[in-house]
Scaffold this motif. Structure first.
Motif, short mmCIF file in Angstrom:
data_model
loop_
_atom_site.label_atom_id
_atom_site.label_comp_id
_atom_site.label_asym_id
_atom_site.label_seq_id
_atom_site.Cartn_x
_atom_site.Cartn_y
_atom_site.Cartn_z
N THR A 1 -1.27 5.32 24.81
CA THR A 1 -1.90 6.44 24.11
C THR A 1 -0.79 7.35 23.61
OG1 THR A 1 -3.89 6.36 25.47
CG2 THR A 1 -3.42 8.44 24.35
N LEU A 2 -0.92 7.77 22.36
CA LEU A 2 -0.01 8.72 21.75
C LEU A 2 -0.83 9.98 21.44
CD1 LEU A 2 1.76 6.18 19.39
CD2 LEU A 2 2.76 7.26 21.41
N ALA A 3 -0.67 10.99 22.26
CA ALA A 3 -1.48 12.21 22.13
C ALA A 3 -0.61 13.44 22.40
CB ALA A 3 -2.66 12.15 23.11
N PRO A 4 0.15 13.90 21.41
CA PRO A 4 1.04 15.04 21.62
C PRO A 4 0.28 16.35 21.75
CG PRO A 4 0.97 14.52 19.31
CD PRO A 4 0.16 13.45 20.01
N LYS A 5 0.90 17.27 22.47
CA LYS A 5 0.33 18.61 22.62
C LYS A 5 1.31 19.62 22.05
CE LYS A 5 -2.07 17.32 26.82
NZ LYS A 5 -2.13 17.49 28.27
N MET A 6 0.78 20.58 21.31
CA MET A 6 1.61 21.68 20.80
C MET A 6 1.56 22.78 21.85
SD MET A 6 0.54 21.73 16.78
CE MET A 6 -1.19 21.99 17.13
N LEU A 7 2.68 23.01 22.51
CA LEU A 7 2.71 23.94 23.63
C LEU A 7 3.76 25.02 23.43
CD1 LEU A 7 2.67 21.21 26.42
CD2 LEU A 7 0.75 22.63 25.73
N GLY A 8 3.48 26.20 23.97
CA GLY A 8 4.47 27.26 24.05
C GLY A 8 5.04 27.75 22.74
N ALA B 1 -1.97 0.85 20.28
CA ALA B 1 -2.00 2.26 20.67
C ALA B 1 -3.30 2.94 20.24
CB ALA B 1 -0.82 3.00 20.03
N THR B 2 -3.64 3.97 20.98
CA THR B 2 -4.67 4.91 20.59
C THR B 2 -3.94 6.19 20.25
OG1 THR B 2 -6.34 3.93 22.03
CG2 THR B 2 -6.71 6.21 21.34
N VAL B 3 -4.16 6.72 19.05
CA VAL B 3 -3.53 7.96 18.63
C VAL B 3 -4.59 9.06 18.66
CG1 VAL B 3 -2.38 9.16 16.73
CG2 VAL B 3 -1.85 6.76 17.18
N THR C 1 -9.08 14.34 16.73
CA THR C 1 -9.25 13.16 15.89
C THR C 1 -8.56 11.98 16.57
OG1 THR C 1 -9.24 14.53 13.90
CG2 THR C 1 -8.88 12.17 13.60
N SER C 2 -9.28 10.85 16.65
CA SER C 2 -8.77 9.69 17.37
C SER C 2 -8.71 8.47 16.46
CB SER C 2 -9.69 9.41 18.56
OG SER C 2 -9.27 8.27 19.26
N TYR C 3 -7.66 7.69 16.60
CA TYR C 3 -7.48 6.44 15.87
C TYR C 3 -7.27 5.34 16.91
CZ TYR C 3 -6.65 9.66 12.04
OH TYR C 3 -6.78 10.67 11.12
N GLN C 4 -8.17 4.36 16.93
CA GLN C 4 -8.13 3.28 17.91
C GLN C 4 -7.40 2.06 17.36
OE1 GLN C 4 -9.58 3.82 21.00
NE2 GLN C 4 -10.01 5.88 20.26
N ASP C 5 -6.87 1.26 18.24
CA ASP C 5 -6.27 -0.04 17.90
C ASP C 5 -5.19 0.06 16.82
OD1 ASP C 5 -7.95 -1.34 19.76
OD2 ASP C 5 -9.57 -1.37 18.30
N VAL C 6 -4.32 1.03 16.94
CA VAL C 6 -3.18 1.16 16.03
C VAL C 6 -2.13 0.12 16.45
CG1 VAL C 6 -1.36 2.71 15.21
CG2 VAL C 6 -3.65 3.62 15.70
N THR C 7 -1.72 -0.70 15.52
CA THR C 7 -0.79 -1.78 15.84
C THR C 7 0.60 -1.49 15.32
OG1 THR C 7 -1.50 -2.98 13.86
CG2 THR C 7 -2.61 -3.54 15.92
N GLU C 8 1.47 -2.49 15.42
CA GLU C 8 2.89 -2.30 15.13
C GLU C 8 3.16 -1.68 13.76
OE1 GLU C 8 5.23 -5.92 13.74
OE2 GLU C 8 3.51 -6.83 14.75
N GLY C 9 4.25 -0.94 13.71
CA GLY C 9 4.68 -0.34 12.46
C GLY C 9 4.80 1.16 12.57
N GLU C 10 5.14 1.76 11.44
CA GLU C 10 5.28 3.21 11.35
C GLU C 10 4.02 3.78 10.73
OE1 GLU C 10 8.98 4.39 9.54
OE2 GLU C 10 10.08 2.83 10.61
#
Length: 96
Positions: free
Chosen positions: A28-35, A74-76, A82-91
């Motif tokens: 899972t790629l789920a960044p948080k904007m903190l501080g 990956a799940t983004v 907002t969620s994106y499922q089944d993200v595969t290789e690449g940029e």
């Protein structure tokens, strides 16, 4: 131990890189904007290759760039939910 704990927290929260299966085969790629931070970037090298996570907040827009290695799914999840499922290789780039 303390340095490892801080580093782990940064990878999982600021960069949002969390493994969902052994060896990061699923993650899972789920960044948080903190501080009040306006950007963060980094990478983790797993058995499948390099996972990259970079985000920035600029002019009210959130831009998230990820790189998923071959053989990884990956799940983004963006900070707005907002969620994106089944993200595969690449940029991949996500802008909100």
């Amino acid at each position: 131990y303390a340095y490892g704990a801080v580093g782990d927290w940064m990878y999982q929260n600021l960069l949002g890189i969390r493994k969902d299966a052994p060896g990061y085969e699923k993650l899972t790629l789920a960044p948080k904007m903190l501080g009040g931070l306006t950007h963060a970037e980094g990478y983790h090298i797993c058995p499948y290759g390099r996972i990259e996570s970079a985000w920035k907040l600029e002019n009210g827009r959130f831009c998230y760039q990820v790189k998923v290695p071959h053989g990884v799914t990956a799940t983004v999840i963006l900070p707005d939910g907002t969620s994106y499922q089944d993200v595969t290789e690449g940029e991949h780039t996500y802008v909100k």
